[in-house]
Design a protein around this motif. Structure first.
Motif, PDB file in Angstrom:
ATOM      1  N   LYS A   6       2.795   6.852   4.636  1.00 49.70           N
ATOM      2  CA  LYS A   6       4.260   6.673   4.350  1.00 49.70           C
ATOM      3  C   LYS A   6       4.877   8.313   4.531  1.00 49.70           C
ATOM      4  CE  LYS A   6       3.749   2.556   3.452  1.00 49.70           C
ATOM      5  NZ  LYS A   6       4.124   2.187   2.138  1.00 49.70           N
ATOM      6  N   PHE A   7       4.158   9.078   4.217  1.00 51.25           N
ATOM      7  CA  PHE A   7       4.750  10.373   4.458  1.00 51.25           C
ATOM      8  C   PHE A   7       5.444  10.547   5.980  1.00 51.25           C
ATOM      9  CE2 PHE A   7       4.550  15.264   5.398  1.00 51.25           C
ATOM     10  CZ  PHE A   7       5.395  15.645   4.614  1.00 51.25           C
ATOM     11  N   LEU A   8       4.354  10.466   6.937  1.00 52.00           N
ATOM     12  CA  LEU A   8       4.649  10.693   8.366  1.00 52.00           C
ATOM     13  C   LEU A   8       5.874   9.673   8.804  1.00 52.00           C
ATOM     14  CD1 LEU A   8       1.173  10.964   9.837  1.00 52.00           C
ATOM     15  CD2 LEU A   8       2.681  12.574   9.483  1.00 52.00           C
ATOM     16  N   LYS A   9       5.849   8.346   8.300  1.00 51.35           N
ATOM     17  CA  LYS A   9       6.951   7.603   8.717  1.00 51.35           C
ATOM     18  C   LYS A   9       8.172   8.071   7.891  1.00 51.35           C
ATOM     19  CE  LYS A   9       3.760   3.708   8.950  1.00 51.35           C
ATOM     20  NZ  LYS A   9       3.111   2.521   8.480  1.00 51.35           N
ATOM     21  N   GLU A  10       8.300   8.798   7.089  1.00 54.61           N
ATOM     22  CA  GLU A  10       9.524   9.276   6.534  1.00 54.61           C
ATOM     23  C   GLU A  10      10.033  10.621   7.395  1.00 54.61           C
ATOM     24  OE1 GLU A  10       8.935  10.323   2.387  1.00 54.61           O
ATOM     25  OE2 GLU A  10       8.869   8.183   1.691  1.00 54.61           O
ATOM     26  N   GLN A  11       9.000  11.151   7.774  1.00 47.99           N
ATOM     27  CA  GLN A  11       9.277  12.374   8.438  1.00 47.99           C
ATOM     28  C   GLN A  11       9.710  12.032   9.991  1.00 47.99           C
ATOM     29  OE1 GLN A  11       9.422  15.537   7.017  1.00 47.99           O
ATOM     30  NE2 GLN A  11       9.030  14.135   5.147  1.00 47.99           N
ATOM     31  N   ASP A  12       9.317  10.887  10.703  1.00 43.40           N
ATOM     32  CA  ASP A  12       9.318  10.707  11.957  1.00 43.40           C
ATOM     33  C   ASP A  12       9.558   8.987  12.289  1.00 43.40           C
ATOM     34  OD1 ASP A  12       9.431  10.400  14.897  1.00 43.40           O
ATOM     35  OD2 ASP A  12       8.389  12.452  15.110  1.00 43.40           O
ATOM     36  N   ALA A  13      10.856   8.566  12.603  1.00 45.21           N
ATOM     37  CA  ALA A  13      11.253   7.426  12.977  1.00 45.21           C
ATOM     38  C   ALA A  13      10.391   6.735  13.900  1.00 45.21           C
ATOM     39  CB  ALA A  13      12.481   7.145  13.187  1.00 45.21           C
ATOM     40  N   ARG A  14       9.367   7.476  14.827  1.00 45.28           N
ATOM     41  CA  ARG A  14       8.800   6.880  15.891  1.00 45.28           C
ATOM     42  C   ARG A  14       7.663   6.205  15.213  1.00 45.28           C
ATOM     43  NH1 ARG A  14       8.376  12.103  19.854  1.00 45.28           N
ATOM     44  NH2 ARG A  14       8.147  13.051  17.599  1.00 45.28           N
ATOM     45  N   PHE A  15       7.013   6.487  14.093  1.00 47.80           N
ATOM     46  CA  PHE A  15       5.911   5.785  13.538  1.00 47.80           C
ATOM     47  C   PHE A  15       6.366   4.666  12.896  1.00 47.80           C
ATOM     48  CE2 PHE A  15       4.245  10.166  12.912  1.00 47.80           C
ATOM     49  CZ  PHE A  15       3.074  10.155  13.574  1.00 47.80           C
ATOM     50  N   SER A  16       5.494   3.343  13.267  1.00 41.20           N
ATOM     51  CA  SER A  16       5.766   2.037  12.957  1.00 41.20           C
ATOM     52  C   SER A  16       4.790   1.272  12.197  1.00 41.20           C
ATOM     53  CB  SER A  16       6.355   1.453  14.007  1.00 41.20           C
ATOM     54  OG  SER A  16       6.509   0.087  13.689  1.00 41.20           O
ATOM     55  N   ALA A  17       4.993   0.391  11.503  1.00 45.35           N
ATOM     56  CA  ALA A  17       3.986  -0.653  11.034  1.00 45.35           C
ATOM     57  C   ALA A  17       4.288  -2.053  11.658  1.00 45.35           C
ATOM     58  CB  ALA A  17       3.873  -0.809   9.516  1.00 45.35           C
ATOM     59  N   GLU A  18       4.967  -2.045  12.606  1.00 44.42           N
ATOM     60  CA  GLU A  18       5.362  -3.321  13.123  1.00 44.42           C
ATOM     61  C   GLU A  18       4.389  -4.077  14.117  1.00 44.42           C
ATOM     62  OE1 GLU A  18       7.654  -6.664  14.493  1.00 44.42           O
ATOM     63  OE2 GLU A  18       8.365  -5.324  13.073  1.00 44.42           O
ATOM     64  N   ILE A  62       0.795  -1.304  -0.025  1.00 47.86           N
ATOM     65  CA  ILE A  62      -0.251   0.045   0.128  1.00 47.86           C
ATOM     66  C   ILE A  62       0.886   1.412   0.043  1.00 47.86           C
ATOM     67  CG2 ILE A  62      -1.956  -0.973   1.031  1.00 47.86           C
ATOM     68  CD1 ILE A  62      -0.946   0.053   3.665  1.00 47.86           C
ATOM     69  N   ASN A  63       0.742   1.835  -1.067  1.00 45.18           N
ATOM     70  CA  ASN A  63       1.818   3.221  -1.282  1.00 45.18           C
ATOM     71  C   ASN A  63       1.123   4.513  -1.422  1.00 45.18           C
ATOM     72  OD1 ASN A  63       3.874   4.391  -1.803  1.00 45.18           O
ATOM     73  ND2 ASN A  63       3.687   4.521  -4.087  1.00 45.18           N
ATOM     74  N   HIS A  64       0.324   4.699   0.051  1.00 42.42           N
ATOM     75  CA  HIS A  64      -0.590   5.902   0.576  1.00 42.42           C
ATOM     76  C   HIS A  64       0.325   6.674   1.353  1.00 42.42           C
ATOM     77  CE1 HIS A  64      -3.656   3.713  -1.698  1.00 42.42           C
ATOM     78  NE2 HIS A  64      -3.593   2.931  -0.730  1.00 42.42           N
ATOM     79  N   TYR A  65       0.704   7.880   1.223  1.00 44.47           N
ATOM     80  CA  TYR A  65       1.491   8.778   1.659  1.00 44.47           C
ATOM     81  C   TYR A  65       0.580   9.681   2.637  1.00 44.47           C
ATOM     82  CZ  TYR A  65       5.888   8.248  -0.528  1.00 44.47           C
ATOM     83  OH  TYR A  65       7.054   7.521  -0.922  1.00 44.47           O
ATOM     84  N   TYR A  66      -0.675   9.974   2.577  1.00 49.44           N
ATOM     85  CA  TYR A  66      -1.200  10.852   3.417  1.00 49.44           C
ATOM     86  C   TYR A  66      -2.562   9.933   4.036  1.00 49.44           C
ATOM     87  CZ  TYR A  66       1.651  13.833   0.955  1.00 49.44           C
ATOM     88  OH  TYR A  66       2.900  14.577   0.262  1.00 49.44           O
ATOM     89  N   GLU A  67      -2.994   8.642   3.766  1.00 54.59           N
ATOM     90  CA  GLU A  67      -3.972   7.953   4.500  1.00 54.59           C
ATOM     91  C   GLU A  67      -3.076   6.794   4.880  1.00 54.59           C
ATOM     92  OE1 GLU A  67      -4.063   8.211   0.804  1.00 54.59           O
ATOM     93  OE2 GLU A  67      -4.899  10.032   0.978  1.00 54.59           O
ATOM     94  N   GLY A  68      -4.027   6.410   6.109  1.00 57.37           N
ATOM     95  CA  GLY A  68      -3.354   5.304   6.953  1.00 57.37           C
ATOM     96  C   GLY A  68      -4.581   4.587   7.714  1.00 57.37           C
ATOM     97  N   CYS A  69      -4.517   3.426   8.324  1.00 59.61           N
ATOM     98  CA  CYS A  69      -5.348   2.612   8.909  1.00 59.61           C
ATOM     99  C   CYS A  69      -4.862   1.943   9.880  1.00 59.61           C
ATOM    100  CB  CYS A  69      -6.353   2.064   7.963  1.00 59.61           C
ATOM    101  SG  CYS A  69      -5.556   0.643   7.057  1.00 59.61           S
ATOM    102  N   THR A  70      -5.625   1.354  10.940  1.00 58.38           N
ATOM    103  CA  THR A  70      -5.381   0.490  11.967  1.00 58.38           C
ATOM    104  C   THR A  70      -5.681  -0.761  11.099  1.00 58.38           C
ATOM    105  OG1 THR A  70      -7.572   0.142  13.036  1.00 58.38           O
ATOM    106  CG2 THR A  70      -6.393   2.096  14.005  1.00 58.38           C
ATOM    107  N   ALA A  71      -5.005  -1.868  11.636  1.00 55.17           N
ATOM    108  CA  ALA A  71      -5.483  -3.301  11.130  1.00 55.17           C
ATOM    109  C   ALA A  71      -5.492  -4.321  12.389  1.00 55.17           C
ATOM    110  CB  ALA A  71      -4.486  -3.844  10.059  1.00 55.17           C
ATOM    111  N   THR A  72      -6.521  -4.924  12.428  1.00 57.75           N
ATOM    112  CA  THR A  72      -6.601  -6.161  13.410  1.00 57.75           C
ATOM    113  C   THR A  72      -6.864  -7.387  12.731  1.00 57.75           C
ATOM    114  OG1 THR A  72      -6.980  -4.553  15.262  1.00 57.75           O
ATOM    115  CG2 THR A  72      -7.531  -6.931  15.689  1.00 57.75           C
ATOM    116  N   LEU A  73      -6.086  -8.389  12.792  1.00 54.64           N
ATOM    117  CA  LEU A  73      -6.410  -9.541  12.164  1.00 54.64           C
ATOM    118  C   LEU A  73      -6.233 -10.886  12.982  1.00 54.64           C
ATOM    119  CD1 LEU A  73      -6.565 -11.462   9.568  1.00 54.64           C
ATOM    120  CD2 LEU A  73      -4.101 -11.049   9.306  1.00 54.64           C
TER     121      LEU A  73
END
Length: 405
Positions: A283-295, A197-208
């Motif tokens: 993705k934009f936020l994650k490029e600006q601040d390393a504290r964001f994560s998708a782990e 997902i190559n979305h720079y200005y949108e994001g979401c939670t995910a619970t699977l």
């Protein structure tokens, strides 16, 4: 919004207060005199109908027969945008529920998930011409929505495909079955989905929640999540939290961020205006601040043997904002006792009851619930249907873009 009316056994269309209006066969779904900030009454859909959004975007409706399969436990799904909880202001539906049992070509595995999106005013108000096709067995869903929900729909397409692709490897699949642990599969699924997902200005939670059968009428369940949509389970009377809260105010997140070397200041509850530290996309936020994560956080495996009485509950943050885990378990038990003589419909009733309680407590956010009832699961043989949509089931309806538009 398209919704299944279980009482009438009909698909229905509802205009959720659109500014440009919705037409069904050239007739307004929401009468002009009722005002465009109100929801319309449900209107039945039939094959051959034409739905027009605004002035030019048209889709044709083709209702197809459902492919039947047997699902070994009961499922209830309920969702509401809670559009009137903010002083009557329009609140877009950004939750997506998706359920698949079995996964394509994998009879022992199924997955259940909730995503909660965020994007901003521009994305929420602009209509995308992107058409998303989701294929599963003989069922097809094709539709277009606001950009926020297209992103979420893409995610609800990608995640099942990624999980299915990983488990299609016989070595990986047998490893899960023999070790009773899907941690590696879930972690890789989140990594691959984030990469897709190559979305720079949108994001979401995910619970699977991944559920699999061992061939002896026993089930195993394991959960992975980013964000603040949560999953809890009650197996044999034991209450289990299967997710981790990834809001910036969460103690575990603050410790993780501190370990990175850029600790949060006292009282700081947002990073770059976002109250989540882990999500997919953005993705934009994650490029600006390393504290964001998708782990993702990966839970322990839960075993549900054939004699267990148990259930799992997945819900978006609109539910957990007003109801804690202890209260949720109490509400489930209350509804189980109230409907003890109506086992076949209990899961759906419980999901709707939980949703109504969140509404009564005046939640101010989209609320979606998936309830899985494993009690006496070996004796259950109900119908399975794929649910993909913005809090509503879309399986069995084909919406085709008009070639003339």
């Amino acid at each position: 919004m398209i919704n299944w009316n279980a009482n009438k056994l009909k698909w229905e269309l509802v205009d959720m207060g659109s500014l440009n209006g919705t037409m069904l066969n050239s007739q307004a779904v929401l009468p002009a005199q009722s005002g465009n900030r109100h929801w319309s009454n449900p209107v039945e859909l039939s094959s051959g109908d034409t739905v027009t959004f605004g002035t030019s975007s048209k889709i044709s409706v083709n209702i197809t027969s459902q492919t039947e399969c047997k699902i070994p436990f009961r499922i209830g799904i309920a969702s509401d945008p809670m559009a009137l909880r903010r002083g009557g202001k329009k609140l877009a539906m950004e939750d997506v529920c998706y359920c698949q049992w079995p996964l394509h070509g994998l009879d022992q595995f199924g997955m259940f998930g909730i995503c909660d999106g965020h994007g901003g005013a521009d994305a929420a108000t602009s209509v995308s011409k992107l058409v998303v096709d989701i294929y599963y067995s003989e069922m097809v869903v094709s539709f277009y929505k606001t950009q926020d929900n297209v992103d979420l729909c893409l995610l609800s397409r990608i995640m099942p495909e990624v999980i299915t692709g990983i488990l299609s490897d016989s070595f990986r699949r047998e490893k899960v079955l023999s070790q009773c642990d899907a941690s590696e599969v879930l972690r890789e699924a989140f990594y691959q989905t984030e990469a897709c997902i190559n979305h720079y200005y949108e994001g979401c939670t995910a619970t699977l929640l991944l559920v699999w059968a061992d061939g002896h009428q026993n089930f195993y369940a394991q959960c992975a999540n980013v964000g603040d949509s949560a999953c809890v389970a009650n197996i044999g009377g034991k209450q289990i939290k299967m997710t981790e809260d990834h809001r910036v105010t969460s103690h575990s997140e603050r410790l993780r961020i501190q370990a990175i070397g850029t600790p949060l200041r006292d009282g700081e509850s947002r990073i770059c205006g976002i109250n989540l530290a882990r999500m997919l996309g953005d993705k934009f936020l994650k490029e600006q601040d390393a504290r964001f994560s998708a782990e993702p956080y990966i839970s322990e495996v839960v075993c549900i043997d054939q004699s267990s009485e148990g259930f799992a509950l997945l819900a978006s943050d609109g539910f957990w904002d007003v109801i804690n885990m202890k209260k949720a378990f109490q509400l489930v038990h209350q509804e189980v006792e109230r409907n003890a003589m109506e086992i076949e419909s209990s899961a759906e009733k419980i999901a709707k009851y939980l949703l109504s309680e969140a509404r009564t407590l005046r939640t101010k956010d989209n609320t979606s619930i998936i309830f899985l009832d494993f009690t006496n699961s070996s004796s259950h043989g109900g119908s399975c249907q794929v649910q993909v949509g913005f809090g509503v089931p879309f399986a069995g309806v084909m919406l085709n873009l008009d070639d003339n538009v």
